[in-house]
Design a protein around this motif. Structure first.
Motif, short mmCIF file in Angstrom:
data_model
loop_
_atom_site.label_atom_id
_atom_site.label_comp_id
_atom_site.label_asym_id
_atom_site.label_seq_id
_atom_site.Cartn_x
_atom_site.Cartn_y
_atom_site.Cartn_z
N SER A 279 0.49 -0.99 0.00
CA SER A 279 -0.12 -0.02 -0.12
C SER A 279 0.88 1.36 -0.49
CB SER A 279 -0.99 -0.14 1.55
OG SER A 279 -0.19 -0.06 2.10
N HIS A 280 0.37 2.42 -0.57
CA HIS A 280 0.89 3.58 -1.09
C HIS A 280 2.52 3.53 -1.77
CE1 HIS A 280 -2.02 5.66 2.84
NE2 HIS A 280 -1.32 3.66 3.41
N ASP B 183 -12.86 -2.29 0.87
CA ASP B 183 -11.87 -2.34 1.20
C ASP B 183 -11.53 -3.89 2.02
OD1 ASP B 183 -10.78 0.25 0.94
OD2 ASP B 183 -12.87 0.84 2.12
N GLU C 227 -2.03 0.43 7.35
CA GLU C 227 -2.72 1.73 6.78
C GLU C 227 -3.15 2.70 7.48
OE1 GLU C 227 -5.38 1.77 2.88
OE2 GLU C 227 -4.63 -0.04 4.00
N ARG C 228 -3.75 3.26 8.41
CA ARG C 228 -4.31 4.26 9.01
C ARG C 228 -3.92 4.55 9.55
NH1 ARG C 228 -7.90 0.28 10.76
NH2 ARG C 228 -7.38 -0.03 12.80
N HIS D 132 -1.02 5.82 8.64
CA HIS D 132 0.34 6.43 7.39
C HIS D 132 -0.44 6.84 6.47
CE1 HIS D 132 4.15 3.91 7.18
NE2 HIS D 132 3.65 3.36 8.16
N ASN D 133 -2.44 6.55 6.86
CA ASN D 133 -2.88 7.58 6.16
C ASN D 133 -2.71 9.73 6.49
OD1 ASN D 133 -3.65 6.26 3.73
ND2 ASN D 133 -5.17 5.52 4.58
N ILE D 134 -3.00 9.20 8.17
CA ILE D 134 -2.67 10.40 9.49
C ILE D 134 -1.70 10.36 8.82
CG2 ILE D 134 -4.17 10.90 11.44
CD1 ILE D 134 -5.76 8.62 10.63
#
Length: 702
Positions: A119-120, A285, A620-621, A623-625
């Motif tokens: 991801s990312h 998701d 993932e949460r 790294h998103n925030i």
């Protein structure tokens, strides 16, 4: 002079003053300790919630306003990172003690859970450890899975991935040789197993590429069951082009409803009927077969809403391309072959989903895994394509009514959820079409059975090391034999927890108050494990190499073990894990060391990689925030430490002792003036951060 000094010291006034002084000193120390512990606890709560460090300041203010002691220092956002570092060192120290201080005559074993994440636009390796937990308060729990790290893994080869895992293990403070003796298992998906990660990791831990066969044979690797079911479903579809084409069309249908303008119309239609339709957004998701099952089941359950939305868009949408797509999908749902294939997908994916969910238990042992594999094959082989039931006929009737002209576009006309009326001839025509489509569906079921045999134990991944399969199945047989001797009940891991409504045909919980179908009855969904059996044929030679004393693992010793179980000691344990925990902690000398080690090693082998998927979601949460924002507090290494504390730390209700130790290590205490003031003055005394927050000007609403 000496006489007067002794008389003064022993006098009442002096003794009273000393007592007052010591009492005041004790109160100050207690107050300072309470303030420090509360501050660490608030920082830990912030970490457990995954909030930013700025939220810690608001948490301190709220705690101060309710009258709790939080001191007048360490209130800024710079404090939680200090707590993370100190708590991380404390928890990793506990992990080192686990490896170094084994209460048994052999090292406590562990296994690795690994999964790749991309991801990312970054390649990472999610790493977890399955450990023998002898100190947990749960008497029925013998194993625990802990998060280790998610380091970058640009090179996806087996040797490179093994090097990354070995480095993270050694960073905890353990020697590689000790880790090599304790490493006993690996659970991952086919991509990781195919690069032979297990052998490469053992080579990294021992520091040599020439590992003796005797050491390699001590490691058992397991291919995650949820991934295998996903591959079985995928490759079965590839060999049935017509069914796969219907599945692709269904996914395109759901994807169309994710568009903002279309999704808004769908939501409004659902609200008018008191239905919530979030699947088109949520399904993207989801993972494994659960995604396909949710999409297919939602399509059938909310078929009327989807059709109403398509008709509405065709009539009012100003976008020509959207209208053209809506017309195409409206034509699609009138296609007989497509609708029958959807019904097949609903039934098959629901079954696969229930097995996939059962394989995702992080505490599952090898006997549960092997029993589930056998039951999965038996269930597929027992599937028959029967004639439509009453509920299925109702769905056919509903489907035919929706295709009649004119379409009912007013949701109020069906708000009562009454059964639709249609002619019996129309239902008979649909049943006749079902029979004609039966051949293609039967071919698809045959592909499922063939791929199940291929992927479990007949695939080249398993056959590359035949001894691995023998060790896995024979360990399972050993545990099953113990369970039968102990007369422990065999639980059904795939027993459904929901019931089916006779009106809306949806799965609901028995006590779900939001379900209000008039005149509905809830029918119990039958268990898939009607013939659930244990595998009990044991070949001792296949698993003797897993312990340091293979000569003790013989058929005679197995019989002795059963004798010990049935005659020696009894305990109130309700599960095999609970019984093993009592055996290891209280009666370790009841069996030979080789047998004891074999039982502990078998319990330590991870059989599910699903916990790594959870680590990926949390990462993932984060790294998103957080990771996208600059600053040292959001560095990659910092987030890995914070994830370690968040996922492995004690629950919030039992963390006060840990917070107290961390506060002592950090030497956190308020200023001297704060400690010496009375409670009234302490309430009025505030730190710089609290004063800043209290001075913020309110907006329009005061």
């Amino acid at each position: 002079m000496t006489h007067h000094v002794v008389e003064h010291i022993n006098g009442g006034n002096h003794t009273s003053e000393v007592r007052k002084f010591l009492a005041a000193k004790g109160e100050k120390e207690k107050l300072g300790e309470e303030c420090g512990t509360n501050q660490v606890l608030l920082a830990y709560k912030n970490i457990r919630s995954g909030n930013s460090y700025r939220d810690y300041e608001n948490l301190i203010l709220a705690t101060k306003l309710v009258g709790a002691e939080v001191g007048n220092q360490h209130h800024s956002r710079a404090f939680p990172p200090r707590v993370v570092d100190t708590m991380y060192e404390h928890l990793t120290g506990t992990l080192v003690d686990y490896f170094k201080k084994s209460p048994l005559p052999f090292p406590l074993p562990f296994s690795v859970v690994a999964d790749k994440d991309e991801s990312h636009h970054r390649k990472r390796l999610l790493i977890g450890l399955r450990l023998i937990d002898l100190d947990s308060g749960d008497v029925e729990k013998l194993v625990s899975t802990v998060y280790l790290a998610h380091p970058p893994a640009i090179d996806q080869s087996g040797s490179a991935l093994a090097k990354v895992i070995a480095e993270k293990l050694i960073d905890t403070g353990m020697s590689s040789a000790h880790l090599g003796r304790s490493y006993r298992g690996l659970c991952a998906d086919g991509g990781i197993i195919n690069v032979n990660l297990s052998d490469h990791l053992l080579q990294q831990l021992w520091g040599t590429s020439s590992i003796p066969v005797t050491k390699l044979s001590k490691v058992v690797w397991v291919w995650d069951g949820a991934h295998i079911i996903e591959l079985i479903f995928k490759h079965s579809l590839e060999n049935c082009p017509t069914v796969q084409s219907s599945k692709v069309s269904l996914e395109s249908f759901v994807k169309f409803f994710r568009e903002a303008s279309v999704y808004e119309v769908l939501l409004q239609k659902g609200l008018a009927c008191d239905q919530r339709v979030y699947t088109p957004k949520v399904a993207k998701d989801m993972k494994f077969v659960a995604r396909d099952s949710t999409i297919a089941h939602d399509f059938v359950s909310n078929f009327n809403l989807f059709v109403d939305t398509l008709v509405h868009i065709i009539g009012v949408s100003p976008k020509e391309d959207t209208v053209e797509k809506a017309r195409g999908f409206l034509k699609l749902v009138k296609d007989e072959v497509f609708m029958l294939d959807v019904w097949l997908l609903v039934s098959i994916t629901r079954l696969l989903k229930r097995f996939s969910t059962a394989f995702q238990s992080s505490e599952m042992m090898v006997d549960d895994y092997v029993n589930l594999v056998g039951q999965f094959k038996e269930t597929l082989a027992a599937i028959t394509l029967s004639e439509p039931s009453a509920a299925t006929s109702y769905w056919f009737a509903d489907y035919l009514e929706r295709l009649a002209e004119p379409l009912l576009v007013d949701p109020a006309e069906r708000s009562t959820r009454s059964r639709p009326t249609t002619t019996q001839d129309a239902v008979d025509n649909r049943v006749r079409a079902f029979r004609e489509r039966k051949r293609a569906h039967q071919s698809f079921l045959g592909q499922l059975i063939a791929h199940a045999d291929s992927y479990w134990f007949n695939h080249s991944y398993w056959q590359r090391d035949t001894g691995n399969v023998l060790r896995l199945t024979n360990l399972a047989a050993l545990y099953n034999k113990l369970s039968e001797s102990l007369k422990l009940p065999l639980t059904d891991p795939i027993a459904p927890s929901h019931k089916r409504c006779s009106v809306c045909l949806k799965f609901v919980k028995p006590r779900d108050k939001s379900h209000d179908c008039q005149g509905a009855t809830l029918s119990t969904v039958p268990s898939l494990a009607t013939s659930f059996k244990r595998v009990t044929d044991v070949v001792p030679d296949a698993i003797a190499g897993l312990c340091d004393n293979p000569e003790q693992v013989t058929a005679d010793n197995f019989e002795h073990l059963v004798s010990v179980v049935t005659r020696s000691f009894r305990c109130s344990a309700k599960t095999l894990q609970g019984w093993l925990k009592v055996l290891v902690k209280e009666h370790p000398r009841s069996v030979e060391p080789g047998i004891l080690q074999l039982l502990v090693v078998g319990a330590s082998i991870a059989t599910s990689e699903a916990i790594a998927e959870t680590y990926g979601s949390v990462m993932e949460r984060y790294h998103n925030i957080r990771f996208l924002n600059p600053g040292p507090s959001n560095a990659d290494a910092r987030l890995q430490r914070e994830m370690f504390v968040r996922l492995n730390g004690p629950p919030l209700g039992n963390c006060r002792e840990l917070c107290k130790k961390v506060a002592q290590k950090l030497d956190i205490r308020p200023t001297k003036g704060y400690l010496e003031s009375n409670r009234h003055n302490r309430v009025r005394t505030v730190g710089r951060v609290i004063k800043k927050l209290q001075n913020e000007q309110p907006g329009f609403f005061k």
